[in-house]
Design a protein around this motif. Structure first.
Motif, PDB file in Angstrom:
ATOM      1  N   LYS A 204       9.450  18.711  49.679  1.00 52.52           N
ATOM      2  CA  LYS A 204       8.535  17.961  48.823  1.00 52.52           C
ATOM      3  C   LYS A 204       8.650  18.355  47.352  1.00 52.52           C
ATOM      4  N   HIS A 205       9.437  19.385  47.066  1.00 53.55           N
ATOM      5  CA  HIS A 205       9.498  19.924  45.707  1.00 53.55           C
ATOM      6  C   HIS A 205      10.805  19.550  45.000  1.00 53.55           C
ATOM      7  N   ASP A 206      10.649  19.192  43.737  1.00 50.23           N
ATOM      8  CA  ASP A 206      11.772  18.958  42.831  1.00 50.23           C
ATOM      9  C   ASP A 206      11.815  20.163  41.894  1.00 50.23           C
ATOM     10  N   VAL A 207      12.794  21.021  42.080  1.00 48.59           N
ATOM     11  CA  VAL A 207      12.794  22.333  41.425  1.00 48.59           C
ATOM     12  C   VAL A 207      13.691  22.346  40.185  1.00 48.59           C
ATOM     13  N   VAL A 208      13.148  22.897  39.100  1.00 52.47           N
ATOM     14  CA  VAL A 208      13.907  23.131  37.872  1.00 52.47           C
ATOM     15  C   VAL A 208      13.880  24.626  37.596  1.00 52.47           C
ATOM     16  N   ILE A 209      15.013  25.268  37.686  1.00 56.09           N
ATOM     17  CA  ILE A 209      15.102  26.698  37.386  1.00 56.09           C
ATOM     18  C   ILE A 209      15.370  26.859  35.897  1.00 56.09           C
ATOM     19  N   VAL A 210      14.460  27.534  35.215  1.00 56.91           N
ATOM     20  CA  VAL A 210      14.590  27.749  33.777  1.00 56.91           C
ATOM     21  C   VAL A 210      15.209  29.127  33.569  1.00 56.91           C
ATOM     22  N   ARG A 236      17.733  21.858  39.932  1.00 55.80           N
ATOM     23  CA  ARG A 236      18.503  21.804  38.699  1.00 55.80           C
ATOM     24  C   ARG A 236      18.320  23.115  37.933  1.00 55.80           C
ATOM     25  N   ILE A 237      19.276  23.437  37.095  1.00 64.60           N
ATOM     26  CA  ILE A 237      19.175  24.604  36.216  1.00 64.60           C
ATOM     27  C   ILE A 237      19.169  24.114  34.775  1.00 64.60           C
ATOM     28  N   MET A 238      18.198  24.580  34.021  1.00 63.56           N
ATOM     29  CA  MET A 238      18.142  24.218  32.609  1.00 63.56           C
ATOM     30  C   MET A 238      18.061  25.489  31.760  1.00 63.56           C
ATOM     31  N   TYR A 239      18.474  25.353  30.502  1.00 64.40           N
ATOM     32  CA  TYR A 239      18.442  26.467  29.556  1.00 64.40           C
ATOM     33  C   TYR A 239      17.682  26.030  28.314  1.00 64.40           C
ATOM     34  N   ALA A 264      15.098  19.101  30.831  1.00 59.88           N
ATOM     35  CA  ALA A 264      15.222  19.254  32.286  1.00 59.88           C
ATOM     36  C   ALA A 264      15.852  18.009  32.913  1.00 59.88           C
ATOM     37  N   ASN A 265      15.447  16.859  32.446  1.00 61.66           N
ATOM     38  CA  ASN A 265      15.970  15.610  33.002  1.00 61.66           C
ATOM     39  C   ASN A 265      17.443  15.386  32.681  1.00 61.66           C
ATOM     40  N   GLN A 266      17.942  16.084  31.673  1.00 64.24           N
ATOM     41  CA  GLN A 266      19.351  15.978  31.334  1.00 64.24           C
ATOM     42  C   GLN A 266      20.236  16.902  32.163  1.00 64.24           C
TER      43      GLN A 266
END
Length: 270
Positions: A204-210, A236-239, A264-266
């Motif tokens: 159920k989770h949409d994960v963004v690792i910062v 996804r991984i974002m910086y 994040a969306n990119q």
């Protein structure tokens, strides 16, 4: 006087002004004290008020507060509650000034003060919200943990049940995302917390690792992502586009919720 002319008070040598064993300073020659609890006509910046020590003339407070003792290795939640009760206004002010985070966020996370360790406390939690350890941070920035702590997660309120979740590194990065309105969970280190995250998060989770903008941060993010990928809807991984980490990005460079979401969306799903 320079910073080397002062000594911090202790249980053995409490403040001569408020009689408490932490935070206050006394000059090495014993002539002067700086106390943030008892006001005088001379301010010493954010450290408190200056008091000239004269045993014959200087009155002591009528009823000095009793130091809180916290059995942190017996009952973690009780320890957290007692540390929160020990927090005073100037302590929040100091953390807000030194970190740039909001007082409300610190309250929401149940940040407190350990009299025993002379350090701020950040509760570390299991996937179900139970406190399993306490991270410590001294006023000058040193970080360690209470003996017996398990390395847990940092977050505010109930664990997120669904939707987007931003996985940060450490409590202050987590609070930076929280204060701009993003659902965030903090891992204890760049490589830590993976097993707890797999128990907390699901399809159920949409994960963004910062991730932090350094080699360990990037490697740790990839390691955590590989653990979560089979469990969650998307990872996804974002910086941060500016600064060394997400707190620096939000606090130092003014990144808003919309800016963070845009970056994040990119990021491409793994």
């Amino acid at each position: 006087m320079t910073s080397t002319d002062w000594e911090r008070v202790s249980r053995a040598n409490p403040c001569p002004i408020c009689n408490k064993p932490d935070w206050c300073l006394v000059s090495k020659d014993g002539s002067t004290a700086i106390c943030p609890r008892v006001e005088s006509d001379k301010r010493a910046g954010d450290a408190g008020w200056v008091h000239v020590i004269n045993p014959l003339l200087q009155p002591k407070p009528v009823s000095a507060p009793v130091a809180v003792t916290e059995p942190l290795d017996i009952d973690w939640q009780r320890g957290v509650d007692q540390c929160v009760a020990a927090m005073e206004g100037y302590m929040y002010d100091h953390l807000v000034q030194t970190t740039g985070l909001s007082k409300q966020g610190l309250v929401d996370m149940q940040v407190g003060w350990s009299v025993k360790k002379s350090a701020y406390t950040f509760p570390m939690r299991a996937s179900n919200g139970a406190v399993i350890g306490i991270r410590l941070r001294t006023p000058d920035g040193n970080k360690f943990a209470v003996k017996g702590s398990r390395a847990g997660l940092f977050y505010v309120g109930e664990p997120p049940s669904h939707g987007s979740v931003y996985v940060a590194e450490g409590p202050t990065d987590t609070l930076a995302l929280h204060q701009i309105g993003l659902p965030a969970v903090g891992r204890p280190s760049c490589n830590g917390g993976g097993i707890l995250l797999t128990k907390m998060l699901c399809w159920k989770h949409d994960v963004v690792i910062v991730a932090d903008n350094d080699k360990p941060g990037k490697q740790g993010a990839k390691s955590i992502a590989s653990l979560l990928k089979p469990k969650v809807s998307r990872v996804r991984i974002m910086y941060p586009s500016k600064g060394s980490d997400v707190k620096d990005w939000v606090v130092g460079h003014g990144a808003s919720k919309q800016v963070v979401e845009l970056v994040a969306n990119q990021a491409r799903p793994l």
